[in-house]
Each structure stands twice: as structure tokens, then as C-alpha cells.
Design a protein around this motif. Structure first.
Motif, PDB file in Angstrom:
ATOM      1  N   ASN A 118       0.823  -1.209   0.000  1.00 28.31           N
ATOM      2  CA  ASN A 118       0.000   0.000   0.000  1.00 28.31           C
ATOM      3  C   ASN A 118       0.863   1.267   0.000  1.00 28.31           C
ATOM      4  N   LYS A 140       1.817   1.882  -3.466  1.00 28.60           N
ATOM      5  CA  LYS A 140       0.659   2.384  -4.213  1.00 28.60           C
ATOM      6  C   LYS A 140       0.436   3.868  -3.927  1.00 28.60           C
ATOM      7  N   LEU A 141       0.612   4.243  -2.662  1.00 30.24           N
ATOM      8  CA  LEU A 141       0.408   5.629  -2.269  1.00 30.24           C
ATOM      9  C   LEU A 141       1.456   6.526  -2.932  1.00 30.24           C
ATOM     10  N   TYR A 142       2.666   6.016  -3.011  1.00 30.24           N
ATOM     11  CA  TYR A 142       3.723   6.775  -3.698  1.00 30.24           C
ATOM     12  C   TYR A 142       3.369   6.975  -5.171  1.00 30.24           C
ATOM     13  N   GLU A 143       2.981   5.903  -5.829  1.00 30.84           N
ATOM     14  CA  GLU A 143       2.687   5.979  -7.257  1.00 30.84           C
ATOM     15  C   GLU A 143       1.476   6.857  -7.550  1.00 30.84           C
ATOM     16  N   LYS A 144       0.534   6.912  -6.601  1.00 32.11           N
ATOM     17  CA  LYS A 144      -0.684   7.688  -6.803  1.00 32.11           C
ATOM     18  C   LYS A 144      -0.473   9.179  -6.570  1.00 32.11           C
ATOM     19  N   GLU A 145       0.193   9.552  -5.467  1.00 30.63           N
ATOM     20  CA  GLU A 145       0.272  10.976  -5.138  1.00 30.63           C
ATOM     21  C   GLU A 145       1.550  11.445  -4.460  1.00 30.63           C
ATOM     22  N   ASN A 201       3.259  13.996  -9.882  1.00 28.41           N
ATOM     23  CA  ASN A 201       1.874  14.327  -9.529  1.00 28.41           C
ATOM     24  C   ASN A 201       1.793  15.763  -9.025  1.00 28.41           C
TER      25      ASN A 201
END
Length: 374
Positions: A348, A351-356, A361
Motif C-alpha cells: 500500500n 501504491k500511495l507513492y505511485e498515486k500521489e 503528480n
């Protein structure tokens, strides 16, 4: 669009604000903007002497501290000088990261986009170097910050903790305030191996401030687990505490701009199992963004803007501000005994890094604000 970037040092200085200023500059260039450096105003020796006299006079009269960075006389002096400097600079927008004092009284037709990781008013009696001020100094500080925020076309913060405060405390219009989270200031690998050795657990304390980040609390928490027989180790990177224990490794300093030392930082992030920094006070710990990029679960405190980068029960654990060593030890013990949960936290985090929690970003979201100013 031509952006005037207001900064103390040249924009290519990778050390400025732990590399954050450079990362923002880099993204603006990547998005095709023309960026020029607007050097921060300088004061004459006579002015600096006057500033010190004002501070000492306040100290003597009220027997309290004085915010030497934010006061009306200094703000007016800075604004006059900046207005003069801007006459020779042609830009479409001024980007002002963190400088409150210089923009409070600034008169300009150029749109100003302000950015910070917190409101100064939030830091009063929260950070140690913003503590002990007299009541009049606090009033003056808040007055100037309000003026700077009101004068800005848009205000950007790195967490909802800071954005919400600006809206609620200073009465800013919600459509003029934006939260854009910061990213990692180091290179992040394209892929992460989530299958780590589970015969022993390494807890990384990555910080330069042992006191504010509460390194002693981290050490005492892990010591409790060691005494219970758990194979835990502590890796301290960035500071040099006086601790003697064969299960603690201390690396006082590593320079991210040195290729060899940077690879060493990468290896520590890749090999550690947790980032454990039970901080007392924080706005936006960049180390938490970097941990996310390396799929590293974070154990910390629910304070300040930490929850913008660590979601309790998702990519880490956030304990209350009054949690003691035993509380942290209990939480760590729970996680160690649930390897599947730790793996989920790790996945997770990535995922958080890749998302925002990445600068790409940040650049995309920041450009949306700039486009509104055309």
C-alpha cells in the motif's frame, strides 16, 4: 508562461529545503514553463542592526521571546525592496514558497502563488524554535501571515492539516486554497521486492533531529521488544546520538548528492523493514514520502501533517501524541506477528507513492493552478 521563483539561493541548489525547492523547480521545467530566479531581498547592515534593536527592546520590556523572522517593520522594509526589484523582472506569476514576511505588504499586479508545509500560526508553541514568544509577537506574526495569505492569488499546502487551518483560522476562500502533497527527494526504484528476510527486523530511524523526532522513544520501544526476545535492530541515519548497544547501528550523515552515499541510503531503505520515527512535531516529513517509494511501512505519531503521508492501518501505524514506549512496542509486536499485514502495508505504501507522493503528480496538480492564471 514565465514564472518568477522567489528563493534565497539559486534554483539549481539541491540542498535548499532538503531538496524540495529543487524538485519543484525541476518539475516546472519539465512541464515546459520558463522559470527565472527572483533572489530573496537582502537587508543592509544598518537595517539588520535596527532589527536586532527591535528584538532586544521587546525582550527587555516584556521578558519574552520575539519572532525575529516576522514583524511589521521588517516586513515593510522587505516589501519596498522587493517592489523595486520586481520593476526589472518581467514574469507572468510569482511563485513564493515559504516566505511570509516579504510578501505581507507587497503591492504588485503580478499574481502570487504561495506555498508552504504549514501555517506559521500552527507552529507557535508546536516547534521549539517557534515557542516562547510574547503575546504581542504572536499577534504580529498572525497578522502578517494573514496579510500574505490574503494577498496571494492561490495558497498551496502539502497537507489538509495546513490547508484546513488556513481556511478556518484565516478565513481564506476554499477555492483559493489547494492541498498538493510533496514527493520523494531521492530516486525511487521502478520495482520493489516485497519478500524481505523475516528472521530479524530492521527499524530505520532516518532523521537529522534526534530530539524532535524522538529517537530516544524509538530506542526505548525497540529495547522492550529486545528484552522480550524479538530479533529487532535499529538503524539510525542522519544524526549521532550517544547510544551504546550492539543492536543499534549509527550513521551520522549521508549526503544524497554524493553518488556513493546516495546508494548507501537506497540500500538502507531497501533492506529495512519499517521506518520508525515517532516524531513529536512535524509538517511534511519528506522521509515518509521516500519510505513510500521504497515500499516501507511507517510507524509514527498522529501529529501535524503526518497523516497526509501515512494512513493509519493502510501503509503504517500512527499512535496518539501521548503514546509511550510500551504503546509503540505493543503495536510493533502486533505487526511482527502478522506478516501478511506488514506485506499489505508495504504494498500500500508503494501504491500511495505511485498515486500521489511523487513530484510528477505535484507538477501536474500545480500546473492546473497556473493554467487558471493565464
Amino acid at each position: 508562461m514565465k514564472i518568477g521563483f522567489y528563493s534565497v539561493v539559486p534554483l539549481d541548489d539541491k540542498k535548499n529545503w532538503s531538496g524540495t525547492m529543487f524538485k519543484m523547480y525541476e518539475q516546472l521545467l519539465h512541464l515546459g514553463y520558463e522559470v527565472v530566479w527572483i533572489p530573496r531581498v537582502c537587508f543592509t547592515k544598518r537595517e539588520e542592526k535596527t532589527f536586532k534593536i527591535i528584538e532586544k527592546t521587546f525582550n527587555k520590556i516584556f521578558d519574552r521571546g520575539y519572532n525575529r523572522h516576522l514583524f511589521i517593520y521588517k516586513a515593510k522594509t522587505a516589501a519596498r525592496r522587493l517592489e523595486k526589484n520586481l520593476k526589472d523582472i518581467k514574469v507572468d506569476v510569482i511563485f513564493n514558497p515559504t516566505h511570509v514576511n516579504d510578501f505581507a505588504y507587497l503591492k504588485t499586479d503580478i499574481p502570487v502563488v504561495y506555498l508552504n508545509d504549514a501555517n506559521v500560526a500552527q507552529l507557535l508553541n508546536y516547534y521549539h524554535y517557534y515557542s516562547g514568544f510574547g503575546i504581542l509577537s504572536k499577534i504580529e506574526t498572525k497578522y502578517l501571515e494573514r496579510k500574505t495569505l490574503k494577498n496571494a492569488t492561490y495558497s498551496i499546502f502539502s497537507s489538509d492539516w495546513a490547508s484546513n487551518f488556513a481556511v478556518e483560522f484565516y478565513g481564506l476562500a476554499e477555492d483559493k486554497v489547494k492541498t498538493i502533497k510533496f514527493g520523494a527527494n531521492i530516486i525511487v526504484p521502478k520495482r520493489i521486492d516485497f519478500n524481505k528476510n523475516s528472521t530479524e527486523f530492521t527499524f530505520l530511524f532516518l532523521a537529522v533531529d534526534w530530539i524532535r523526532k524522538r529517537g530516544t522513544l524509538a530506542f526505548e520501544s525497540l529495547k522492550i521488544l529486545r528484552e522480550k526476545g524479538y530479533p529487532v535492530k535499529m538503524l539510525v541515519v542522519g544524526c549521532n546520538p550517544e547510544i551504546k548497544a550492539d543492536w543499534v547501528t549509527i550513521i551520522p550523515f549521508l549526503n544524497k548528492n554524493n553518488p556513493d552515499e546516495f546508494r548507501e541510503i537506497q540500500n538502507h531503505l531497501l533492506r529495512s523493514h519499517f521506518l520508525f520515527v515517532p516524531t513529536k512535531a512535524d509538517c511534511t516529513p519528506i522521509a515518509f514520502c521516500e519510505a513510500a517509494g521504497y515500499g516501507l511501512p511507517v510507524i509514527s505519531t498522529d501529529t501535524g501533517g503526518v497523516s497526509a503521508h501515512v494512513i493509519n492501518g493502510y501503509n503504517g501505524s500512527l499512535l496518539p501524541q501521548d503514546a509511550i514506549a510500551q504503546d509503540y512496542a505493543d503495536e510493533i509486536e502486533r505487526l511482527i506477528n502478522k506478516p501478511q499485514t506488514v506485506r499489505e502495508y508495504s504494498e500500500n505504501a508503494r501504491k500511495l507513492y505511485e498515486k500521489e507522493l511523487n513530484w510528477e503528480n505535484w507538477g501536474i496538480e500545480f500546473s492546473k493552478i497556473l493554467e487558471k492564471l493565464k
